[in-house]
Design an enzyme around this catalytic site. Sequence first.
Site, short mmCIF file in Angstrom:
data_model
loop_
_atom_site.label_atom_id
_atom_site.label_comp_id
_atom_site.label_asym_id
_atom_site.label_seq_id
_atom_site.Cartn_x
_atom_site.Cartn_y
_atom_site.Cartn_z
N LYS A 1 2.25 2.48 -5.36
CA LYS A 1 2.94 1.58 -6.51
C LYS A 1 2.59 2.35 -7.23
O LYS A 1 3.16 2.44 -8.60
CB LYS A 1 3.26 0.74 -6.88
CG LYS A 1 4.56 -0.38 -5.64
CD LYS A 1 4.59 -1.21 -5.44
CE LYS A 1 3.75 -2.25 -4.46
NZ LYS A 1 3.37 -1.91 -3.67
N ASP B 1 1.13 -1.36 0.27
CA ASP B 1 0.73 0.10 -0.40
C ASP B 1 0.76 1.24 -0.73
O ASP B 1 0.31 2.38 0.61
CB ASP B 1 -0.80 -0.17 0.75
CG ASP B 1 -2.29 -1.55 1.33
OD1 ASP B 1 -2.19 -1.57 0.42
OD2 ASP B 1 -1.51 -1.85 2.45
N GLN C 1 1.96 -5.67 -3.33
CA GLN C 1 2.78 -5.78 -1.89
C GLN C 1 4.10 -4.78 -2.07
O GLN C 1 4.39 -4.10 -2.57
CB GLN C 1 2.55 -7.07 -1.62
CG GLN C 1 1.38 -7.83 -1.48
CD GLN C 1 0.65 -8.45 -2.67
OE1 GLN C 1 1.58 -9.35 -3.13
NE2 GLN C 1 -1.19 -8.15 -3.35
N GLY D 1 -3.97 -4.15 -4.51
CA GLY D 1 -4.66 -2.62 -4.99
C GLY D 1 -3.82 -1.56 -5.90
O GLY D 1 -3.24 -1.35 -5.06
N HIS D 2 -4.30 -1.44 -6.73
CA HIS D 2 -3.44 -0.43 -6.83
C HIS D 2 -3.91 1.05 -7.24
O HIS D 2 -4.89 0.77 -8.44
CB HIS D 2 -1.74 -0.54 -8.70
CG HIS D 2 -0.94 -1.33 -8.18
ND1 HIS D 2 0.13 -2.01 -9.03
CD2 HIS D 2 -0.45 -1.81 -6.55
CE1 HIS D 2 0.77 -2.61 -8.07
NE2 HIS D 2 0.83 -2.45 -6.42
P1 IMP Z 1 -2.83 -12.67 0.74
O1 IMP Z 1 -1.90 -12.16 0.19
O2 IMP Z 1 -4.76 -11.90 0.94
O3 IMP Z 1 -3.13 -14.18 0.93
O4 IMP Z 1 -2.97 -11.90 2.61
C1 IMP Z 1 -1.82 -12.26 3.37
C2 IMP Z 1 -1.36 -10.67 4.21
O5 IMP Z 1 -0.78 -10.57 3.28
C3 IMP Z 1 -2.45 -10.09 4.33
O6 IMP Z 1 -1.70 -9.74 5.73
C4 IMP Z 1 -2.81 -9.18 3.89
O7 IMP Z 1 -3.51 -8.08 4.39
C5 IMP Z 1 -1.82 -8.95 2.88
N1 IMP Z 1 -1.38 -8.36 1.69
C6 IMP Z 1 -2.53 -8.76 1.04
N2 IMP Z 1 -1.86 -8.15 -0.36
C7 IMP Z 1 -1.56 -7.00 -0.07
C8 IMP Z 1 -1.32 -5.52 -0.54
O8 IMP Z 1 -1.29 -5.60 -2.03
N3 IMP Z 1 -1.27 -4.81 -0.09
C9 IMP Z 1 -1.10 -4.56 1.51
N4 IMP Z 1 -1.33 -6.18 2.40
C10 IMP Z 1 -1.72 -6.99 1.70
#
Ligand code: IMP
Length: 424
Positions: free
Chosen positions: A24, A21, A224, A48-49
């Site tokens: 990017k 977050d 991420q 989420g970009h």
């Molecule tokens: P998953 O990728 O949905 O399996 O989530 C695993 C962990 O990564 C969780 O704590 C999510 O909140 C975090 N996470 C996954 N994608 C993002 C992102 O794009 N931004 C921030 N946190 C993320």
Amino acid sequence: MPNTLKNWKGPMAVIGIDWGDSGKGRLVDDLSSTAQIVARYNGGSNTGHTVENNLGKFALHIMPSGIFNQWAICLVGRNVAVDLQSLTEEMSQLDKADVSYKKLVIDEQASLIMPWHRMRDGIREKLRVAKVGTTGKGIGPVFADRTERVGPLVKDLKSRDFVKKIEEEVKIQNKFYKLNLNPKSIVKEFGVYQKKVKTFIGKTIPILRQALKEKKNILFEGAQGYFLDIDAGTYPFVTSSNPGVVGITRSYDLHPSNLIEVIGITKAYTTRVGEGPMPTKIDGYISQRIIDVGKEVGTTTGRIRSPGWLDLVLIKEATEVNRLTALAITKLDVLSGISKLKLGISYKLNGKPQEYIGHDAELLSQVKPEYINLPGWTEDISNIRSFEKLPKNAKAYIRTIEKFTKVPVKFISVGPRRGQVIYV
Ligand code: IMP
């Protein structure tokens, strides 16, 4: 290496050096105006970009953020988990705004996120005692299946046996995971996606190699942040792909030494969404203020992100491992009006100084950060476009980050819209 990112030459990468977050999308959108290739290399629809430009505000999950440069080829690499429900929705969003995506190429070797991945993600999270706080998009299960060498790939969409393959896999999933999936409705759903995406399926690596040979401007877009890396992050509170430079190799067979510039991007403060430790977490009034002013709500899940002071211990680690050549600091404007600012510079564990405690979530949850205190500034900086014109204390804040990390800050954002940036 160019001094400013404005006249960058590729191959170059933008990678998150936090827990995601970091903004990017807007940096890639900005830099991609001179890109010939923009290549997403990790993550999936958990990403989420947000891109806000003269065409509107867009939430992109699979589509590279460089899509707004109509001349650039946009690649989705094989280590991106492709969510067709999300991608086709993004396509509709772009159609409405008259943005062409005809130069999109999705690697045929990428895995598809299927309905059973989302279901398994939800079931597993419910059963966990210590929650990970996943986005619920099926990321863990899709990468687990890939490692297990099962599950459909993007190229299966072009195969005559696609329906048969889905039917067979549904049978296995229902039996193995005690699900109640209806193969017919999945086949129907994917038939619709198939029509929309079929022409965008291809081999991304030859395109990239040719572009490298021709010394084209290539921009790699990470998703991420480094501390959510499956291996380097704070396991188990991580995602299942590689947000750092390693992820580029996994998607495109490109050694990181080919990169001319590696930009590490972070907000001027830290945030974390989902579960897992964050040593510099802020509570109380300042936390709420950052959430409100910075609109710290997840693009993908709508969850509130927890704010923390910028953690230079982590940033330094990400800097060294990924050999960053530049830093991009976003949302500096959100800190305006906070009278006393802090930067985390070291940790103590049971009173003893601790150099770095990465990877180990348990230890990271026990450390006490040590800070340097810096005075804040009150001026509105959203209209400033040159570093020199920033308030003295804002400049000192940025210079302290540079001094600690030994990496120059080359980009600062001071507002959400395109153009609200400073190239240093
Ligand atoms: P998953 O990728 O949905 O399996 O989530 C695993 C962990 O990564 C969780 O704590 C999510 O909140 C975090 N996470 C996954 N994608 C993002 C992102 O794009 N931004 C921030 N946190 C993320």
